[in-house]
Design an enzyme around this catalytic site. Sequence first.
Site, PDB file in Angstrom:
ATOM      1  N   GLU A  83     -73.288 -75.379  48.832  1.00  0.00           N
ATOM      2  CA  GLU A  83     -72.696 -76.065  49.974  1.00  0.00           C
ATOM      3  C   GLU A  83     -72.005 -77.345  49.512  1.00  0.00           C
ATOM      4  OE1 GLU A  83     -74.316 -75.796  54.221  1.00  0.00           O
ATOM      5  OE2 GLU A  83     -74.907 -77.824  53.609  1.00  0.00           O
ATOM      6  N   GLY A 114     -77.525 -83.071  55.189  1.00  0.00           N
ATOM      7  CA  GLY A 114     -78.693 -82.231  55.439  1.00  0.00           C
ATOM      8  C   GLY A 114     -79.349 -81.719  54.179  1.00  0.00           C
ATOM      9  N   ARG A 115     -78.540 -81.316  53.197  1.00  0.00           N
ATOM     10  CA  ARG A 115     -79.107 -80.747  51.972  1.00  0.00           C
ATOM     11  C   ARG A 115     -79.659 -81.822  51.040  1.00  0.00           C
ATOM     12  NH1 ARG A 115     -73.810 -80.342  52.543  1.00  0.00           N
ATOM     13  NH2 ARG A 115     -72.323 -81.098  50.972  1.00  0.00           N
ATOM     14  N   HIS A 169     -89.070 -58.108  35.616  1.00  0.00           N
ATOM     15  CA  HIS A 169     -89.195 -56.683  35.932  1.00  0.00           C
ATOM     16  C   HIS A 169     -88.144 -56.234  36.935  1.00  0.00           C
ATOM     17  CE1 HIS A 169     -93.041 -56.123  33.765  1.00  0.00           C
ATOM     18  NE2 HIS A 169     -93.160 -57.417  34.010  1.00  0.00           N
ATOM     19  N   GLU A 172     -78.979 -72.681  66.391  1.00  0.00           N
ATOM     20  CA  GLU A 172     -80.178 -71.947  65.978  1.00  0.00           C
ATOM     21  C   GLU A 172     -81.446 -72.762  66.255  1.00  0.00           C
ATOM     22  OE1 GLU A 172     -76.802 -70.770  63.140  1.00  0.00           O
ATOM     23  OE2 GLU A 172     -77.579 -72.619  64.056  1.00  0.00           O
ATOM     24  N   LYS A 206     -69.340 -70.667  63.166  1.00  0.00           N
ATOM     25  CA  LYS A 206     -70.061 -71.167  64.342  1.00  0.00           C
ATOM     26  C   LYS A 206     -69.178 -71.110  65.588  1.00  0.00           C
ATOM     27  CE  LYS A 206     -73.122 -74.485  61.990  1.00  0.00           C
ATOM     28  NZ  LYS A 206     -73.487 -75.922  61.901  1.00  0.00           N
ATOM     29  N   LYS A 242     -80.279 -83.269  63.796  1.00  0.00           N
ATOM     30  CA  LYS A 242     -79.718 -84.621  63.912  1.00  0.00           C
ATOM     31  C   LYS A 242     -79.112 -84.832  65.290  1.00  0.00           C
ATOM     32  CE  LYS A 242     -77.587 -86.498  60.394  1.00  0.00           C
ATOM     33  NZ  LYS A 242     -76.571 -86.893  59.375  1.00  0.00           N
TER      34      LYS A 242
END
Length: 547
Positions: free
Chosen positions: A358, A272-273, A389, A216, A509, A210
């Site tokens: 979040e 964002g999510r 399993h 990152e 951060k 954005k």
Amino acid sequence: MTSPRIKPVDRPAWSALQAHRASHGDAHLRALFAADPRRGERMSAEAAGIFLDWSKQRVVDETMTLLAALARECGVPERIEAMFRGERINVTEGRAVLHVALRAPRGERIVVDGHDVVPDVHAVLDAMAVLATGVRDGTWTGYTGKRIRNVVNVGIGGSDLGPVMAYEALRPFSDRSMTFRFVSNIDGSDFLEAVRGLDPAETLFVISSKTFTTLETMTNAHTAREWSLRAFGGAVAAVRRHFVAVSTNAEKVGEFGIDPANMFGFWDWVGGRYSMDSAIGLSTMIAVGPERFREMLGGFRAMDEHFRSAPIERNLPAIMGLLGIWNANFLGAPTVAVLPYDQYLHRFPAYLQQLTMESNGKHVTLEGERVACETGPIYWGEPGTNGQHSFYQLVHQGTRLIPCDFVAVARPPEELGRHHDMLLANVLAQAEALAFGKTPEEVRAEGTPERLVPHRTFDGNRPSSMIVVESLTPAALGALVALYEHSVFVQGTIWNIDSFDQWGVELGKVLAQRIIPELEAQGAPDPTHDSSTSALIRRLRSLRGKA
């Protein structure tokens, strides 16, 4: 609407639920089903192509009635309307919460600060469709004139988890002649593996940030730019044919070399999510095409309309959210296992981890006071039958109560022999086994030696919900995601927390920005952190030959 300053634990319905838990909460599912032959039919509902069976949850009719009363006391219906009206319910950031506007049809009005945002949404969708169509039909070409055959999405958090989950879920609808890869981790290995074997002349990068400043994402973006330019002899003009941006920062996008005409924006009222159906879904649209993408939006929209209009007692997201409250706050279950019995949904649990944790991993109320109850259970899971399993042993016979959400798809895109019937048999069997278990008497009746009886006994009474869709279409995926989005909202409303901020990601951060130069310095720095962090910096520098 009752004052939001009242803590949920002080509400009459909460107290009634505590008393109900003390008197009925340990009733075994074996007894509940035996007493009510129609339980499995009654405790189910369907909307937007999603069928939900909650009969194997540890609830009775009174439980659901009290939970619905709690929702009303906490103002859930009013908060739903406030969200859809565009009120600033994200109070810590002073923002509206309008992911529902991303799937609003043309002509609907949703006004924020006097401005109808729906035309803006469709303008971006239309621009995305032009690019996606051009890439898919070959009219959008790379710098050398070659057709684009590879798309690499570069983002992190919701800018990665949503697109990669949607691509994997809708792979049967994707253009199989193209390759789609995703880069999120700042670990260089992620980028190197994503571009391995790709021809730069046939590769388009979608840079999703954005602000166009995310550490990152922009580190990977600049690495991608260097990787591309090496193949084109440093011709900066190539960037305009091999990079597009999902951002709102036109200045930074232009400095990077991307044509601002190929910048697709979104808004501060989209978290964002909650953004996979915004421009963040550009790679998804390229993969499946604009028509299928709009079908996905239609699925989202159908669940939105159900959530807004259905009474709490028959409202699928509300029921899911309230069952989560019951399990977490009254049965003491700290986690939820999400178990999709469909390989195409193998990234769905990871997607839900961000959406749920979040959103509701908060320790203070909307007013900034410490919460008085547990919030934000831990979501995790793997697709079936793989999980059977590995961790199902603990779910069946461990000491912790782990509610499960099973997701079953009735019809796969392709039938392969008996595979799908066997898959469906397993998901039904697991839910049945968790609910009813196996008594010592049943184990003995099989001739089991007495010394092994305790080991082969299953307590049962382990709660689960079953979510069923006919087939995993784009519309079904949209409805499924919206189901969880709104269930998270219901829980956050009851806990009186802000489900739409994420301040918890900031501190790390900030500290990382301080540590980076200490790791990269040529001379030996003198770290001033705690003794552990300072010693680790010195050790890592030594191992990297920088001591």
